[in-house]
Motif scaffolding. Structure first.
Motif, PDB file in Angstrom:
ATOM      1  N   ILE A 243      -9.721  -3.188  -1.601  1.00 24.14           N
ATOM      2  CA  ILE A 243     -11.016  -3.208  -0.938  1.00 24.14           C
ATOM      3  C   ILE A 243     -10.806  -3.349   0.577  1.00 24.14           C
ATOM      4  CG2 ILE A 243     -13.141  -4.550  -0.649  1.00 24.14           C
ATOM      5  CD1 ILE A 243     -13.010  -2.873  -3.170  1.00 24.14           C
ATOM      6  N   LEU A 244      -9.860  -4.204   0.929  1.00 23.13           N
ATOM      7  CA  LEU A 244      -9.519  -4.342   2.342  1.00 23.13           C
ATOM      8  C   LEU A 244      -8.998  -3.002   2.873  1.00 23.13           C
ATOM      9  CD1 LEU A 244      -9.648  -6.618   4.337  1.00 23.13           C
ATOM     10  CD2 LEU A 244      -7.283  -7.178   3.820  1.00 23.13           C
ATOM     11  N   THR A 245      -8.166  -2.343   2.075  1.00 23.45           N
ATOM     12  CA  THR A 245      -7.662  -1.028   2.478  1.00 23.45           C
ATOM     13  C   THR A 245      -8.825  -0.069   2.699  1.00 23.45           C
ATOM     14  OG1 THR A 245      -5.818  -1.407   1.002  1.00 23.45           O
ATOM     15  CG2 THR A 245      -6.034   0.795   1.875  1.00 23.45           C
ATOM     16  N   ALA A 246      -9.760  -0.079   1.766  1.00 23.08           N
ATOM     17  CA  ALA A 246     -10.891   0.841   1.870  1.00 23.08           C
ATOM     18  C   ALA A 246     -11.686   0.556   3.135  1.00 23.08           C
ATOM     19  CB  ALA A 246     -11.780   0.723   0.640  1.00 23.08           C
ATOM     20  N   ARG A 247     -11.879  -0.719   3.432  1.00 23.03           N
ATOM     21  CA  ARG A 247     -12.616  -1.059   4.652  1.00 23.03           C
ATOM     22  C   ARG A 247     -11.802  -0.653   5.873  1.00 23.03           C
ATOM     23  NH1 ARG A 247     -14.422  -6.638   2.342  1.00 23.03           N
ATOM     24  NH2 ARG A 247     -16.379  -6.035   1.354  1.00 23.03           N
TER      25      ARG A 247
ATOM     26  N   ILE B 101      -1.312  -1.215   7.656  1.00 19.65           N
ATOM     27  CA  ILE B 101      -0.516  -1.164   6.434  1.00 19.65           C
ATOM     28  C   ILE B 101      -0.392  -2.588   5.927  1.00 19.65           C
ATOM     29  CG2 ILE B 101       1.740  -0.624   5.479  1.00 19.65           C
ATOM     30  CD1 ILE B 101       2.124   1.246   7.856  1.00 19.65           C
ATOM     31  N   PHE B 102      -0.599  -2.767   4.641  1.00 16.43           N
ATOM     32  CA  PHE B 102      -0.627  -4.139   4.123  1.00 16.43           C
ATOM     33  C   PHE B 102       0.668  -4.512   3.438  1.00 16.43           C
ATOM     34  CE2 PHE B 102      -4.936  -2.713   4.549  1.00 16.43           C
ATOM     35  CZ  PHE B 102      -5.535  -3.782   5.175  1.00 16.43           C
ATOM     36  N   GLN B 103       0.785  -5.809   3.207  1.00 16.34           N
ATOM     37  CA  GLN B 103       2.010  -6.380   2.659  1.00 16.34           C
ATOM     38  C   GLN B 103       2.325  -5.873   1.250  1.00 16.34           C
ATOM     39  OE1 GLN B 103       2.122 -10.563   3.095  1.00 16.34           O
ATOM     40  NE2 GLN B 103       3.838 -10.871   1.714  1.00 16.34           N
ATOM     41  N   GLU B 104       1.299  -5.873   0.378  1.00 17.64           N
ATOM     42  CA  GLU B 104       1.518  -5.553  -1.030  1.00 17.64           C
ATOM     43  C   GLU B 104       1.060  -4.130  -1.308  1.00 17.64           C
ATOM     44  OE1 GLU B 104       2.512  -6.577  -3.937  1.00 17.64           O
ATOM     45  OE2 GLU B 104       3.316  -8.528  -3.338  1.00 17.64           O
ATOM     46  N   ALA B 108      -2.697  -2.731  -2.460  1.00 22.99           N
ATOM     47  CA  ALA B 108      -3.424  -2.017  -1.414  1.00 22.99           C
ATOM     48  C   ALA B 108      -3.969  -0.686  -1.906  1.00 22.99           C
ATOM     49  CB  ALA B 108      -2.520  -1.787  -0.204  1.00 22.99           C
ATOM     50  N   LEU B 109      -3.457  -0.204  -3.034  1.00 18.95           N
ATOM     51  CA  LEU B 109      -3.940   1.072  -3.561  1.00 18.95           C
ATOM     52  C   LEU B 109      -4.880   0.806  -4.729  1.00 18.95           C
ATOM     53  CD1 LEU B 109      -0.554   2.955  -3.445  1.00 18.95           C
ATOM     54  CD2 LEU B 109      -2.572   3.521  -2.107  1.00 18.95           C
ATOM     55  N   ASN B 110      -5.945   1.587  -4.778  1.00 26.23           N
ATOM     56  CA  ASN B 110      -6.911   1.422  -5.852  1.00 26.23           C
ATOM     57  C   ASN B 110      -6.358   2.018  -7.139  1.00 26.23           C
ATOM     58  OD1 ASN B 110      -9.161   1.389  -7.532  1.00 26.23           O
ATOM     59  ND2 ASN B 110     -10.553   1.682  -5.819  1.00 26.23           N
ATOM     60  N   PRO B 111      -6.252   1.190  -8.201  1.00 28.25           N
ATOM     61  CA  PRO B 111      -5.589   1.666  -9.430  1.00 28.25           C
ATOM     62  C   PRO B 111      -6.290   2.824 -10.122  1.00 28.25           C
ATOM     63  CG  PRO B 111      -6.606  -0.482  -9.772  1.00 28.25           C
ATOM     64  CD  PRO B 111      -6.645  -0.215  -8.304  1.00 28.25           C
ATOM     65  N   GLY B 116      -3.394  11.232  -4.163  1.00 23.60           N
ATOM     66  CA  GLY B 116      -3.949  12.326  -3.371  1.00 23.60           C
ATOM     67  C   GLY B 116      -5.389  12.040  -2.954  1.00 23.60           C
ATOM     68  N   ASP B 117      -6.192  11.554  -3.898  1.00 30.32           N
ATOM     69  CA  ASP B 117      -7.586  11.224  -3.585  1.00 30.32           C
ATOM     70  C   ASP B 117      -7.674  10.165  -2.510  1.00 30.32           C
ATOM     71  OD1 ASP B 117      -8.784  12.957  -5.262  1.00 30.32           O
ATOM     72  OD2 ASP B 117      -9.022  11.548  -6.925  1.00 30.32           O
ATOM     73  N   GLN B 118      -6.797   9.173  -2.620  1.00 33.72           N
ATOM     74  CA  GLN B 118      -6.905   8.062  -1.676  1.00 33.72           C
ATOM     75  C   GLN B 118      -6.453   8.459  -0.281  1.00 33.72           C
ATOM     76  OE1 GLN B 118      -6.082   4.056  -3.230  1.00 33.72           O
ATOM     77  NE2 GLN B 118      -5.589   5.011  -5.171  1.00 33.72           N
ATOM     78  N   VAL B 119      -5.472   9.355  -0.209  1.00 33.10           N
ATOM     79  CA  VAL B 119      -5.065   9.811   1.120  1.00 33.10           C
ATOM     80  C   VAL B 119      -6.109  10.779   1.675  1.00 33.10           C
ATOM     81  CG1 VAL B 119      -3.263  10.920   2.475  1.00 33.10           C
ATOM     82  CG2 VAL B 119      -2.639   9.456   0.576  1.00 33.10           C
ATOM     83  N   SER B 120      -6.625  11.677   0.812  1.00 38.52           N
ATOM     84  CA  SER B 120      -7.600  12.626   1.363  1.00 38.52           C
ATOM     85  C   SER B 120      -8.893  11.944   1.770  1.00 38.52           C
ATOM     86  CB  SER B 120      -7.923  13.796   0.448  1.00 38.52           C
ATOM     87  OG  SER B 120      -7.467  13.637  -0.819  1.00 38.52           O
ATOM     88  N   GLU B 121      -9.189  10.828   1.144  1.00 38.70           N
ATOM     89  CA  GLU B 121     -10.439  10.141   1.478  1.00 38.70           C
ATOM     90  C   GLU B 121     -10.539   9.861   2.974  1.00 38.70           C
ATOM     91  OE1 GLU B 121     -10.887   6.204  -0.183  1.00 38.70           O
ATOM     92  OE2 GLU B 121     -13.036   6.562  -0.488  1.00 38.70           O
TER      93      GLU B 121
END
Ligand SMILES: Nc1ncnc2c1ncn2[C@@H]1O[C@H](COP(=O)(O)OP(=O)(O)OP(=O)(O)O)[C@@H](O)[C@H]1O
Ligand code: SF4
Ligand SMILES: [Mg+2]
Lengths: 348, 394
Positions: A243-247, B101-104, B108-111, B116-121
């Protein structure tokens, strides 16, 4: 593609589970003596004179597995025994009472599930704001109201005070006659649908009026539950790293909530929704009794208090099968929502 | 060199049930164009909060109390105060000008969405104009194609599509995409944007050295290893070529060998793209490898800032010295820092470090030491830094 493989696997799993369900119910049946079991198929008190014949006919004195064979064959032929409380075969009793219950479920389920999900997400997205407090209060009140009390109160107000605005039972006497008349074809026995198919507005209006109070009663209690669950599961999802990533991507809050959080939050809510739906379809004894709304719950209750063994066992079988299939649907929806289920993998 | 980001007097507080936590305390920090600035310090000192404050992503019960964060969006333009602009404006900056960029990587990625969807978003969100132009190009190329039956049948549709995209190109805020997006059959017209974004996402995945990136784009996070996930997160962060990248302990959760690869990747991408990086870590060794300058943080504020070589060769602040002494070296006993991290609800007065400091003097208890420049580019906040090295450092 993976989804298809998953569905096939899941469907194959149904077979042993259903077998288990029948074994369990058959096992219950074995607690009775052959004579008592014979009562299952007795449709007329006169038959008790030659009960031995019935025992013979259905092989009730034979080894257990042979009996299971007989029993399950009868079931596949639609013979679940004779329900004495309503003086008709169990199968036809089910077919007669199910539509009433289904009609309740058809209206109550979407209200409960979609209403609960909607309010729960709203509450979570506005945590500690007015809407959150309001829904929370509503949930506590709704959840702690005893069904019978709420039902009676509603009846008192909307039937008593407002002289018959929303009456109990399924139809008024007059409309009941219309429904059972020659001119009215009962396609589905769901009055609403039949009324529409027959183009009869008065029946439609009348059955809707009769549905209002029981549907409200069911919704208030169950919606509170889904709402609480959705709220907590949404809050959990909103605290996740993605969610933090999305924000941090720059998405607006609406997209963050509805795209990234809700889908993950739905996963636990789905199971409970399945059970609520199944619970509604297999009859809601208290609500149906209060509103004198003759559905499955009412029949099951009648069977239970009148020691109608075949009625109770038939109901149990229906229940078992219903839950197996609800579970199936829930699992398929799971797979649809969560790739970790359909692809196999850790679900954290 | 110009400053890209100037943080002044940043104060962040958390209003918890137990009391008010002063998590960042009048923090000052400058980050220059094209530099890698390392932020080091013990756990809980406020490194992540500093990063989140820059993106304005602190959520309740936390609140940015005061301060300013001036960001130089484009050279020449007036810098803007990120803390003063509106919600919409900061959203336009997140993910496009500044990303994180986050630690974990695994959390950090939506399961439930593919890589591809998450990068194109993020590409769809911030590079729409480019996508629209690409779509127009693609359609024009298709329209110019041979006069085959397929083309003759498909061309009217393509013309409609192209005029839609031209409308969007002329007016980025046009309502057309929103209207079309609501109508089920028409929605397919916008599919081309998604396809273009997918292509860009895949090339971004290639750039972060993900092998077989077409396939990986179709996969879900749980199907990737931690290192690959972190690469995907990096691809997402860099997809819109931000001028400022925040990396919050990006390698902490990874194996040592993978760590090195990720560091190498970050270093390469950073120099290719001429962006600045805020690199957060508690590992002084990693910081030495990748950073140009380092800021040492303690209990919500910075106590020493210096160029990397300077800091390691000549640490001045007692806390920095203690921190460096605590790094295990071959053949030497590491010296753990005495005392405990202060209770954030109940921070010591004056210099936050004084209960643990061997050089504390009377005034340390009462006055917060101001930051001052000792030698060129070497800043320190301490009342009593001299003495141990005989003042040779100034
Ligand atoms: N939700 C919260 N409620 C109360 N205090 C908080 C909250 N979040 C952070 N803090 C405070 O902010 C301080 C700094 O947190 P931050 O996450 O920035 O530390 P960090 O330097 O990134 O540590 P780490 O190395 O463990 O990531 C914490 O010590 C804590 O006191
Ligand atoms: S100001 Fe005082 S207490 Fe703080 S680090 Fe310097 S000497 Fe130690
Ligand atoms: Mg941190």
């Amino acid at each position: 593609m993976e989804l298809r493989a998953y569905i096939v696997r899941r469907l194959l799993l149904i077979i042993p589970v259903l077998f288990g369900v029948t074994l369990l119910i058959f096992g219950l049946l074995q607690l009775f003596s052959p004579v008592e079991r014979a009562a299952l198929y007795v449709t007329d008190p006169k038959q008790f004179a030659n009960i031995a014949e019935v025992i013979e006919k259905y092989g009730l004195d034979q080894p257990v597995w042979v009996q299971y064979g007989h029993w399950i064959t009868e079931i596949f032929q639609g013979n679940l025994g004779w329900s004495k409380v309503v003086s008709q075969p169990v199968t036809s009793a089910m077919l007669n009472f199910l539509p009433a219950t289904l009609e309740l479920a058809i209206f109550a389920t979407p209200l409960i599930i979609f209403g609960g999900i909607f309010l729960g997400s709203k509450a979570a997205a506005h945590k500690d704001k007015a809407i959150d407090h309001a829904t929370r209060l509503g949930a506590i009140v709704g959840w702690s109201l005893p069904t019978f009390w709420l039902g009676l109160m509603l009846l008192m107000v909307f039937y008593g005070l407002f002289s018959g605005l929303f009456p109990p039972e399924r139809l008024s006497t007059e409309m009941n006659i219309v429904v059972h008349s020659e001119a009215f074809t009962q396609y589905t026995k769901l009055h609403i649908i039949d009324a529409i198919l027959n183009g009869n507005g008065r029946v439609l209006l009348d059955s809707l009026r009769h549905l209002v109070l029981p549907v409200i009663t069911l919704t208030v209690v169950n919606l509170a539950f889904i709402m609480r669950l959705m709220r907590s599961s949404m809050l959990e999802a909103l605290g996740k790293g993605y969610i933090l990533t999305a924000r941090a991507k720059g998405l607006d809050e609406n997209t963050v909530v509805s795209k990234h959080a809700r889908r993950n939050a739905l996963i636990p809510v789905l199971t409970v929704s399945g059970y609520i739906f199944a619970g509604l379809v297999n009859g809601v004894v208290i609500t149906e009794t209060i509103f004198n709304y003759k559905g499955l719950g009412w029949w099951a209750w009648q069977s239970a208090v009148n020691l109608d063994i075949s009625g109770v066992l038939g109901f149990a079988l229906f229940n078992g099968v219903l839950f197996v299939f609800t579970n199936l649907v829930v699992d398929l929806l799971y797979a649809r929502i969560d790739p970790r289920v359909r692809l196999g993998g850790k679900v954290t | 060199m110009n400053e890209l980001l100037i943080i002044r007097n940043l104060t962040v507080k958390f209003y918890t049930y137990d009391g008010v936590v002063q998590a960042l305390d009048n923090l000052d920090l400058d980050i220059k164009q094209e530099e890698t600035f390392g932020l080091v310090g013990e756990t809980g000192c406020g490194k992540t909060l500093t990063a989140l404050s820059i993106l304005r992503l602190i959520s309740p019960p936390g609140r940015i109390e005061s301060g300013s964060i001036c960001f130089n969006i484009d050279d020449g333009d007036e810098p803007i105060d990120l803390l003063a602009i509106g919600e919409e404006e900061i959203r336009a900056i997140r993910g496009s000008k500044i990303s994180m960029i986050f630690q974990e990587p695994s959390s950090a990625l939506n399961p439930v969405y593919t890589i591809g969807d998450q990068v194109s978003e993020v590409i769809l969100l911030h590079r729409r104009q480019e996508l629209v132009n690409k779509a127009i190009e693609t359609i024009t190329a298709l329209l110019a194609g041979r006069n085959s039956l397929v083309n003759i049948l498909a061309n009217p549709m393509r013309l409609a599509e192209r005029s839609l995209y031209q409308k969007i190109a002329q007016n980025p805020h046009s309502l057309w995409p929103r209207i079309v997006g609501r109508i089920p059959i028409m929605r397919r017209l916008l599919q081309r944007l998604k396809d273009e974004a997918k292509k860009m996402a895949i090339s971004m995945l290639k750039e972060v050295e993900i092998p077989d990136s077409e396939r990986v784009a179709q996969q879900y996070p749980h199907q990737l290893s931690g290192g690959m996930e972190q690469r995907a997160v990096i691809a997402m962060a860099l997809a819109c070529s931000p001028s400022f990248l925040i990396a919050d302990e990006p390698t902490t959760s990874l194996d040592v060998t993978i760590q090195d690869q990720i560091l190498e990747l970050l270093r390469r991408l950073k120099s290719e793209r001429e962006s600045s990086v805020l690199y957060i870590t508690h590992d002084l060794g990693v910081a030495a490898q990748i950073c140009d300058r380092i800021g040492v943080m303690y209990a919500g504020s910075l106590c020493e800032i210096a160029r990397v070589d300077d800091l390691y060769a000549n640490p001045l602040h007692p806390y920095t010295k203690a921190l460096l002494a605590a790094v295990p070296k071959p053949g030497e006993e590491p010296h753990a820092i005495g005392g405990t991290v202060p209770d954030p609800l109940n921070l010591p007065s004056g210099c936050r470090f004084h209960p643990r400091c061997s050089r504390a003097i009377g005034m340390c208890r009462e006055h917060v030491p101001p930051m001052h420049e000792l030698a060129s580019g070497h800043f320190i906040a301490c009342h009593n830094y001299q003495g141990e090295t005989g003042g040779s450092s100034c």
